[in-house]
Every structure is written in C-alpha cells, then in structure tokens.
Write a protein that holds these residues in place. Structure first.
Motif, PDB file in Angstrom:
ATOM      1  N   GLU A 176      53.052  56.378  50.882  1.00 29.24           N
ATOM      2  CA  GLU A 176      51.841  56.855  51.545  1.00 29.24           C
ATOM      3  C   GLU A 176      50.644  56.007  51.174  1.00 29.24           C
ATOM      4  O   GLU A 176      49.714  55.845  51.959  1.00 29.24           O
ATOM      5  CB  GLU A 176      51.588  58.313  51.161  1.00 29.24           C
ATOM      6  CG  GLU A 176      52.497  59.248  51.921  1.00 29.24           C
ATOM      7  CD  GLU A 176      52.046  60.689  51.750  1.00 29.24           C
ATOM      8  OE1 GLU A 176      50.926  60.902  51.260  1.00 29.24           O
ATOM      9  OE2 GLU A 176      52.823  61.571  52.119  1.00 29.24           O
TER      10      GLU A 176
ATOM     11  N   GLY B 218      48.050  54.585  53.813  1.00 30.75           N
ATOM     12  CA  GLY B 218      46.635  54.925  53.720  1.00 30.75           C
ATOM     13  C   GLY B 218      45.775  53.686  53.606  1.00 30.75           C
ATOM     14  O   GLY B 218      44.793  53.524  54.343  1.00 30.75           O
TER      15      GLY B 218
ATOM     16  N   ARG C 179      45.681  51.793  56.849  1.00 34.01           N
ATOM     17  CA  ARG C 179      44.888  52.440  57.897  1.00 34.01           C
ATOM     18  C   ARG C 179      43.394  52.214  57.678  1.00 34.01           C
ATOM     19  O   ARG C 179      42.620  52.154  58.613  1.00 34.01           O
ATOM     20  CB  ARG C 179      45.169  53.943  57.907  1.00 34.01           C
ATOM     21  CG  ARG C 179      46.420  54.237  58.678  1.00 34.01           C
ATOM     22  CD  ARG C 179      46.566  55.680  59.001  1.00 34.01           C
ATOM     23  NE  ARG C 179      47.864  55.852  59.647  1.00 34.01           N
ATOM     24  CZ  ARG C 179      48.524  56.975  59.684  1.00 34.01           C
ATOM     25  NH1 ARG C 179      48.010  58.049  59.108  1.00 34.01           N
ATOM     26  NH2 ARG C 179      49.676  57.045  60.293  1.00 34.01           N
ATOM     27  N   TRP C 180      43.039  52.112  56.411  1.00 36.96           N
ATOM     28  CA  TRP C 180      41.639  51.925  56.091  1.00 36.96           C
ATOM     29  C   TRP C 180      41.253  50.447  56.222  1.00 36.96           C
ATOM     30  O   TRP C 180      40.218  50.095  56.769  1.00 36.96           O
ATOM     31  CB  TRP C 180      41.405  52.416  54.663  1.00 36.96           C
ATOM     32  CG  TRP C 180      40.019  52.265  54.168  1.00 36.96           C
ATOM     33  CD1 TRP C 180      38.954  53.069  54.454  1.00 36.96           C
ATOM     34  CD2 TRP C 180      39.527  51.240  53.317  1.00 36.96           C
ATOM     35  NE1 TRP C 180      37.834  52.607  53.833  1.00 36.96           N
ATOM     36  CE2 TRP C 180      38.152  51.489  53.130  1.00 36.96           C
ATOM     37  CE3 TRP C 180      40.121  50.139  52.683  1.00 36.96           C
ATOM     38  CZ2 TRP C 180      37.353  50.660  52.337  1.00 36.96           C
ATOM     39  CZ3 TRP C 180      39.331  49.329  51.900  1.00 36.96           C
ATOM     40  CH2 TRP C 180      37.960  49.592  51.731  1.00 36.96           C
TER      41      TRP C 180
END
Lengths: 252, 80, 113, 598
Positions: free
Chosen positions: A111, A115, A118-119
């Motif tokens: 994850e 994460g 995605r950022w």
C-alpha cells in the motif's frame, strides 16, 4: 576470426589511431578559454531579438529550429520502429499476471507504494508541464518536460498496476500524441511560410521578456516537442512492459 | 575548476566501469551511475539544460528500459 | 589540464569501442555504445565551456558573455535521441533472443552460407 | 512561396498523418497515398533542379542569416546536382511503392511512415548547406533504415539489423565528434563558413582528424572496404522494397554527401594529402574486386546482389576520389545507372520470393521458367552491370576510368574485372534459376536455412512495370548531350569559391557558361575494354555452371587456387559485430595514417 586475433587487430589499429587522435585533440582551443563567436553573437542579441532568457532554447527552437525538427523525427522513427518490431507478439494484452519466474515469489504491491505513487504521479506530471512551459525562460523545455511527463505516467503503472495503466494510457492515444507533437512542429513552421515569410520564421508577437508567453513561436514548438517526447517514451515503455506479461488466455 | 576536473575523472572511471561490468544486470547500475555523473559534469560545465535531460534520461529512463528488457529477456522462451 | 577534457572524451570513445569489440553479450554491447555516445557529449560541451562565464540563461543574472549555447543545443536534442536509438537496439535484442535463444554475438549466425 | 523547404516538409507531414490515421485508413489507401507523395516529391525536386540550373539558391530557415559576420541559421543550398540526386531518390521511391503494392497488408501503415521519413531524410541530406543539419539527416536516414531492415523479424534479419545498427551508430558518433572538432576550430556549422575559415590554411592534425572522422562515417554508410561488412548482412535480409532503396540510393547518397563536404568545406584537400587521395582510390578499387569475388560464392540471390552493390559502390568511390569534376560527373551518372539497374534486379529477386517462395539459387534451379520476362530483365541487368557499352552505367564507368587512367593506368583494368565478376555471378544465377542450367546440386545437397518468402499473390505485371521502366531509363539516359550536361553541372558543383560566395555574400554565384568547353573526356584508351569485361562475365558464368564438364585437372587447379580465397572471404563476412568493429578501427587507422605519410 578468433577473439584473440580480433583483439590483436583492434589494438594494432589503436597503436596508429590513438597517437594521431591525441595529436588532433591537442589542436583544439585550450579548455575553458574558447571564445565561440557563434555563441557570443547568440548570447549578445538573443534577449533583444526574441524576448527570451534561455539562449539554449533560442538556439534549439528558433535559430537552429530546423535541426530540432529533424531530431524530433529521429525520435519519431525510433518509436515507430520499436512499436513495429514488437507488433502483435503478445497482443494488446491487459493481463495482470507478469510472466512467472521460477524460484521467485510473486509479491503484491504494497500500500505504501500505491499511496506514494498516487501522490507523486500528479506532482511529477505538473512538474513536467511546468518545465515545458518555462522552457524559454529557465533551464528546461519540451525535451526535458516531455521525459518527465513520460516518467509520471510510469508512476501510474507503479501505483495502479499494469491493467489499470493500460486502461488509462491507451496506445492509440500515444500514437496520436506523438503524431500531434511532430504535426504541431511541422505546421507551426508552415504558417509563416504561407504568410510569406520563411519556414519556421518567428513572426508571432514576442511578448514581454520573462513572461510565459514570450518568445513567439518558441513556446508552441516546446509544447509540440513535449507531446512527441512524452508520447514516444510512453509508447516505448508500454511496448517493453508488454513483453514481460503473460499472454492472455484468449490470445494465442 | 577542481570540481570539473574531479567530475571528468569520475566520468572516465564510471565509463570504464560500464565497459568492464560484463554482467548485464550489474551493468545497468553502472550505466545509471555514469549517467548521473555525466549530468553533474554538465551542470559544472554551465549547461543546466543538458544536465536536466541527461539526469532524467541517462540516469532514470534509459536504465529503466535496460532493466525492463532484462526482465523480459529472462522470461522469454526461445521459440526456436 | 588544458586538454584533459578532450583526452577524457577520447578515452571514453576508445574504451567504448573496446567494449563493442570484445563484448560477449548484446546487452553489454549496447551499454558500451552509450559510453561512446557520452564521449561525444563531453567533447562538445568541453569545447563550448569558458571558465568563469555563467550559463547562457539570463533569467537570474543579467545578459552578458556566457558559455556557448550552440553546442549545448546540439547535445540537448541528441541526449533524447540517443535514448530512443538504444530503445530500438534493445527491441532488436529482445526479438533476437526469442528466435535464437542466445545473446552472445559470437554464437549467432552459424547458418550463414 | 519558395519550394525548397516543401520538398522535405511534405513527406514528413504525410508520415505524421499516416501514423495518426493508422486505425481508420482503408488498407490500400496507404499504398496509394505514399506513392502519390513520392511522385510529388520527385516532381518538386525536378522543378527545383531546373530552376537552379543557372544559379543555385540559398534558403535560410527562420530567416536567420548572417550577423556580425557570423552565420547563424541553417541554410539549404539548392543546386541542380543536389536537387537532381534528391529527385532520383524520390523516383526510386515511387517505383518501390508501386512494386510494394499489397506487400505490407497486415501491419498497418508503419512501413509507409518509415519509408516516407527516409525519403524526407534523403532529400534534406542532398539539399542542406549546414554541417549539423547534414548530420541530423544522416542519422534520420540511419534510424529509419535500422527499423525497416528488421521488419521481417526472422533471426537472420534481426542479426543483420543489429550489425547494421551497431556499426552505423558508431559511424554517427564518429561524425558528431568530427563536427565537434571542426566547430572548435572554426566556430561554424555552415559548410561555406567552415570552408571559408579553412581556406588558405595548412590542414593541421586537428582538421585532418575531423576530416577522417566525418569521411569514415560516410564511408561506413557507403560500405567501402574495410567498412563494408554490415551491408551484405542487412541488404540481404531486409524486405525487398527496402533493399531496393538501400542498394539503389542509400549507399551511393553517402558518397554524394562526401562529395558535397569535400567541395564546400574541405576544398584544399587535394593539395594537402596526395597519399590520402590515393588511399581512397585504392579502397574503392579494392572494394570493387572484393565485392566481385564475394559475389561468386553466394547462393542467396539477394546476398549476391548486396555484394555486387559493394563492388559497384567501390567504382563510384574511385570516381569521387579522383577529386576532379569529370570524375565526379562519372560518379553521378554511375549513381543513377547503378541505382536503377540494381533496384530493378532486387525487384526481380522480390518477384522470385513472391512467386517461387524461395531465394536460394540452388533450390530455385529451373523453377522460374514460367517467368520469362523476369529472367530477361535479370540477364539484361547482369550484362549492364558487367559493363555492356550501353546506358548510364557504361557512361559513368567510362568517365570514372578516364579520370584516373593517367595516374593509375591499372585501376580501370581492375574496375573492369570487378564489374565482370559481379555481372558473371548474376548471369550464373540467371542461367540456373530461369533456364535450369548447371548441376542440380553442387555437392552440399541441402541449402542452408529454410526458404525465405514474401507476400505471395501480388500481380506480377504490376511488379514488372517499375522494373521495365527502370531499365528503359537506365539504357536511354546516355549520349553526348547527357554527358556534357552532367560534366557542366559537376563543374559548377565543384566550384568551391562560387559556393562560398553564394552562401556568405549572397553573391550571384551564377556560373558563366563555360564556353570553351570542359576537358572533354578523351577517347577511352581501349574501346574494347567493356567488351572484354562482358566476355569475361560470360566466361565466369559459364565456368561456374559447367564446372563438372571441365577437364578434371583444370577443376583441380582452379579449386587449389580459389578455394582458400573463397574460404577466407566467407570467414571474414561472418556476421560478428566484434569483428566488424575491429575492422572499423583498422579503417580509421588507415585513413588517419594516410595523412601522416608524406
């Protein structure tokens, strides 16, 4: 020819070529003291003439803009060649499964990776666009910006996985982006020609020094290059990553 | 000037490293290192434009392409 | 000192060529080609460098004498193009491996007439 | 509107359009569209060539000219010779697109995209007056060619493409390094400006090195020995329409590029290094003989034709290395004649691959008897290559021989021998394939590899149209009027000062029509030489076909002498990139060494 014979041949050639090469290189102007008249003229008049502050961009996209058109088509041909040569081997598969490698456990994406990606992805994309748009002002431009944008889409791959990536980044779109990129460059050159000037002549309003829209034709050409470079490197990445996929069951 | 000289020597050494690292997977690292040092050299030579594109391409995209190729080379069965 | 960068460029060219001549693996060979390529970049940028002058970008300092922007423009485009050409080479290697099962340039071509 | 940039822009634009519309275009439309574009470019280049007949014209991109005595922008310099070569390239492309109708059915438009970019690169290469832009077009030609070579994705074509790519990429780097050196010396990239800066100076080690590097790159592209190894590997395995372009124009256009550089930037060359000039002459002659000999041992017909290209490019190199206007004129006429004939022969090989589904000479023995017209064109091509005194090849060959005869009387003989060998090898293949002559097997029963074939079911008559028209032009383009015109144009092309004036001072650059006439080529020392060459070709073909009917001692003797030679040749051309790169280094050392010699 045996490998030994080959190396003997090569070193024999070096025995002659290296001294001659050194002799030739010594003839160059002493390092750090070369005053190039060509470069000096460009540095001296660039800002006044075209309202830009990045002289490298001025040379790349205006003074020697026609070379850059050729370079763009080298990129274009290489990418077309890559996609042509990797055609249809695995289809446009969206198989999620990487090919199984013996003795290697397959791991899911953590994850944390998702994460971070995605950022980081949108940030990188924005940065690429920023670098492209400021090409005539600060270091950067279409070549660097386009590469960064391509890297940003690779982050989508890291974050969302291969199938989602393939859904977001379509090959047709990449072809279009590439064709549009070189197309913009070609047409931007044609417009002055049709208006009675020469090909690629910078006859647009030049804007204020330091503004985003300064430089007339230069930002437009920068955008074209960014599209072509981003599309091109993305196409290459997709084609290469496709090669690591397991073929879908329904495709042979 | 000392910085330039140091970087030049580093480029010479990392370049040699790329040639002498005959195992492709380790060579990728050598290529990335060489690309990065080249980028720094270009910065020192007052060529920030070239340095940026060298750092993005030479030390990131190009090694990445090598790595992906190596990955798929390991998986291709030769259908001879 | 005054010719050191040029000699380094020459050095990179020679060792890169040596790598191509002696390579036993196509992937390694392509890596060596990138070394030859970087030698041309070093040569061009070194020719354009002028000690003490700033970069030819006048966004944070007033315009005036700067290092040569022309060679930088020549190298800039070539960096991108060089990567695309290596991608083309990698593609050829990938397809060849599928058909031949080897990456050693010397093991190929037994069936030549 | 000025037409000069349009000739490059149109094919590029067409390529971008074809790529964007790939998914929506009907199948055959790409074939027709590409053909139309090529014809248009050919017409345009012809118009430019005619318009600049009296006075070449400089075209400055972006309107950047000369400021404070420094040439800033990129100039195209359109002259009748450059535009003429570009037009010839476009004509070859037109014929090739016609020939390739239906060839690339299932792979979309990528082939057409790459071919159109290749055409644009050639046109730009012929017209440009700027050294870096010259390099860009050179590289663009290479990159499109790399991808096209590997199109078939068979292991042989991938290997061929790899040696081609690696060797030619090294060549590009050599040229870029040479450009850097010249820039360091002259601060210029414009050819006329470089020429102006070098004028009147002794060429020192730096200039010599730059010249060697750039020339080596062009000789790699032109496949002159010892840089030639990649050619046979690549030209034999590329799809036939691509081979037509490669052998027909891509190698010889590199020699044209060398001529351009020598007469604009490096004009004082001939006074500097007579040894260097002689070396080029010897390399050309050697290539001619080497290619001819290697032809004799090939059974893969396209590989045979590829080696014959090496031989004939060697002859053109001799014409260039003469460094005189008549020698150059000979090279130009030869370039056209050879391009047409060799292109037509490759197309003939393509018909064999489509109709007989094979390209191995031994396996094809007697299997093409139903293609009499193709056979006739093969025979005619063989005789023309051998030196039959008819048409452009002969005219060019004659001029080249005359240009070097005075100083090196043996070179014309060697060149005639080289042509005879290649012609003989093609004749042998013709006899075996179309007439079924010769033994059914030559010891080794099975040929190597599996049959190579290409898209079947294409109409043969359509493929014959370009072949026959190429032959017609190659035979008719001759006569004193043609020779005189080309001699005149070559003299203008070789006028270093007029070129500099035109570009740098915007001067008229107009050539006074040389009223007193040029040094008309003397009558050939021996008008029977071409016939001897043709006879020799027939003899070679006959001996190779009727080997087992010869008296045994003769066979034994000939194999005693020739076998080691052939085995050596075979071992040299082994497809190994490492070897090729080592030979490249030797070539560099040779070129460099020649400058040091007194």
């Amino acid at each position: 020819m045996s490998r030994t014979a080959r190396l003997v041949l090569f070193f024999a050639a070096l025995l002659v070529a290296v001294p001659l090469g050194i002799l030739g290189l010594i003839g160059l102007p002493s390092f750090g003291h070369h005053v190039s008249t060509y470069g000096d003229v460009v540095d001296a008049m660039g800002t006044d003439l075209r309202h830009v502050t990045n002289m490298v961009a001025l040379v790349t996209f205006d003074v020697r803009g026609f070379d850059t058109l050729g370079e763009e088509f080298i990129l274009f041909s290489a990418v077309t060649g890559v996609t042509m040569l990797l055609r249809g081997d695995r289809g446009e598969g969206t198989s999620a499964d990487p090919v199984r490698i013996p003795h290697r456990r397959r791991e899911g994406r953590s994850e944390a990776v998702t994460g971070t990606a995605r950022w980081l992805g949108p940030m990188t994309l924005l940065f690429g666009i920023y670098v492209t748009l400021h090409g005539q002002l600060t270091p950067g431009g279409g070549f660097q910006g386009g590469s960064i944008i391509a890297a940003a889409t690779l982050l989508i791959y890291l974050g969302e996985g291969y199938p989602a990536w393939r859904k977001i980044v379509r090959s047709v779109l990449l072809d279009l982006s590439e064709a549009a990129g070189v197309g913009i460059y070609l047409v931007a050159g044609l417009v002055p020609l049709l208006a009675g000037a020469t090909y690629l002549e910078n006859i647009l309003p030049l804007g204020e020094v330091g503004s985003l829209l300064s430089g007339g034709l230069i930002p437009i050409l920068n955008a074209g290059v960014a599209l072509a470079v981003a599309g091109g490197f993305c196409s290459i990445a997709i084609e290469f990553l496709e090669e690591t996929r397991e073929p879908n069951e329904d495709e042979t | 000037m000392i910085l330039v000289v140091a970087l030049l020597l580093l480029v010479a050494v990392t370049g040699l490293g790329v040639v002498l690292t005959r195992e492709p997977r380790r060579q990728v690292l050598a290529i990335a290192a060489n690309g990065l040092v080249m980028g720094l050299l270009f910065l020192a030579l007052q060529a920030p434009d070239v340095a940026y594109s060298q750092i993005v391409i030479g030390s990131a995209i190009q090694p990445l392409l090598f790595m992906v190729t190596l990955a798929s080379l390991r998986t291709t069965r030769s259908d001879k | 000192m005054s010719v050191l960068p040029y000699l380094i460029a020459g050095w990179l060219f020679v060792i890169g060529l040596y790598g191509v001549v002696s390579s036993r693996n196509y992937m390694h060979l392509i890596g060596c080609l990138t070394v030859i390529q970087s030698s041309t970049y070093v040569l061009l940028l070194a020719i354009g460098y002028h000690e003490g002058r700033p970069a030819p970008i006048f966004s944070d300092h007033p315009s005036g004498p700067a290092v040569d922007p022309v060679v930088q423009a020549l190298v800039l485009t070539d960096v991108v193009v060089g990567a695309a050409v290596s991608a083309l080479l990698l593609t050829l290697v990938l397809q060849l491996k599928k058909r031949r099962g080897t990456l050693d340039p010397d093991e190929l071509s037994p069936e030549r007439d | 509107m000025n037409l000069i940039p349009v000739a490059v822009i149109v094919p590029l634009l067409a390529a971008a359009l074809l790529l964007a519309l790939e998914k929506v275009l009907p199948k055959r439309l790409a074939d027709g569209f590409a053909l139309l574009v090529a014809i248009f470019v050919a017409g345009l280049c012809l118009v430019i060539s005619l318009e600049t007949l009296d006075q070449p014209e400089a075209y400055w991109f972006g309107g950047w000219r000369i400021q404070n005595g420094v040439v800033l922008g990129i100039a195209f310099v359109a002259d009748p010779v450059g535009a003429g070569v570009a037009a010839f390239a476009a004509i070859l492309f037109s014929g090739t697109f016609l020939f390739a109708w239906g060839f690339f059915g299932d792979t979309g438009t990528r082939f057409h995209v790459l071919m159109l970019v290749l055409l644009a690169a050639m046109v730009g290469f012929c017209l440009t007056g700027d050294l870096f832009s010259f390099f860009v077009f050179f590289e663009l030609m290479s990159v499109t060619a790399f991808a096209l070579t590997a199109y078939k994705l068979e292991s042989a074509s991938l290997e061929g493409a790899l040696s081609f790519t690696v060797v030619n990429t090294i060549g590009s780097f050599l040229m870029l390094a040479g450009i850097g050196l010249l820039y360091g010396r002259t601060d210029a990239l414009n050819l006329a400006a470089i020429g102006g800066a070098l004028d009147g100076h002794q060429a020192d080690a730096l200039v010599a090195m730059a010249l060697v590097l750039i020339l080596a790159a062009l000789l790699i592209k032109a496949a002159a020995a010892p840089f030639h190894f990649w050619l046979a590997d690549a030209h034999a395995v590329a799809p036939t329409p691509v081979s037509v372009i490669f052998s027909g124009i891509m190698v010889s256009i590199a020699l044209f590029g060398a001529a351009r550089l020598i007469w604009t930037a490096f004009a004082p060359l001939d006074q500097v290094a007579p040894a260097f000039r002689d070396l080029l002459l010897y390399l050309g002659t050697f290539s001619s003989l080497l290619g001819g000999l290697a032809c004799l041992i090939q059974r893969h017909v396209k590989r045979l034709l590829a080696f014959s290209t090496i031989s004939h490019v060697g002859i053109m190199l001799v014409g260039l290395a003469a460094l005189t206007a008549p020698g150059l004129a000979g090279m130009l006429i030869y370039l056209v004649g050879h391009g047409l004939v060799k292109g037509a022969l490759f197309m003939g090989a393509g018909i064999l691959m489509a109709e007989c589904q094979d390209i191995d000479e031994i396996r094809l023995r007697g299997r093409a008897k139903h293609l009499p017209l193709t056979g006739l064109t093969f025979a005619a091509g063989a005789l023309l290559l051998a030196g039959l005194p008819l048409g452009a090849i002969h005219e060019g060959h004659h001029l080249i021989s005359a240009a070097v005869e005075a100083q090196h009387p043996w070179i014309p003989l060697a060149l005639a021998l080289g042509s005879a060998l290649t012609g003989g090898a093609v004749l042998r293949a013709t006899g075996r394939i179309f007439l079924g002559l010769g033994p059914a097997s030559n010891g080794e029963a099975e040929g190597p590899g599996k049959p190579e074939h290409e898209t079947p079911g294409r109409p043969v008559w359509l493929m014959l149209i370009p072949i026959l028209s190429f032959f017609a032009v190659a035979c008719l383009a001759q006569g004193p009027a043609v020779t005189d015109t080309v001699l005149d144009l070559a003299q203008g092309f070789a006028d270093h000062d007029a070129y500099g004036q035109l570009v740098l001072e915007g001067g008229s650059g107009a050539r006074e029509p040389s009223s007193e006439g040029h040094a008309a080529p003397e009558a050939p020392s021996s008008p029977i030489l071409p016939w001897v060459s043709v006879l020799l070709a027939l003899l070679v073909a006959g001996l190779q076909l009727l080997r087992e009917r010869l008296p045994a001692p003769l066979v034994w003797l000939s194999s005693l002498v020739l076998r080691p030679v052939f085995q050596g040749l075979d071992r040299l051309h082994n497809g190994r990139i490492g070897d090729y790169a080592a030979w490249l280094a030797i070539g560099l050392a040779l070129l460099g060494g020649a400058f040091v010699l007194p």
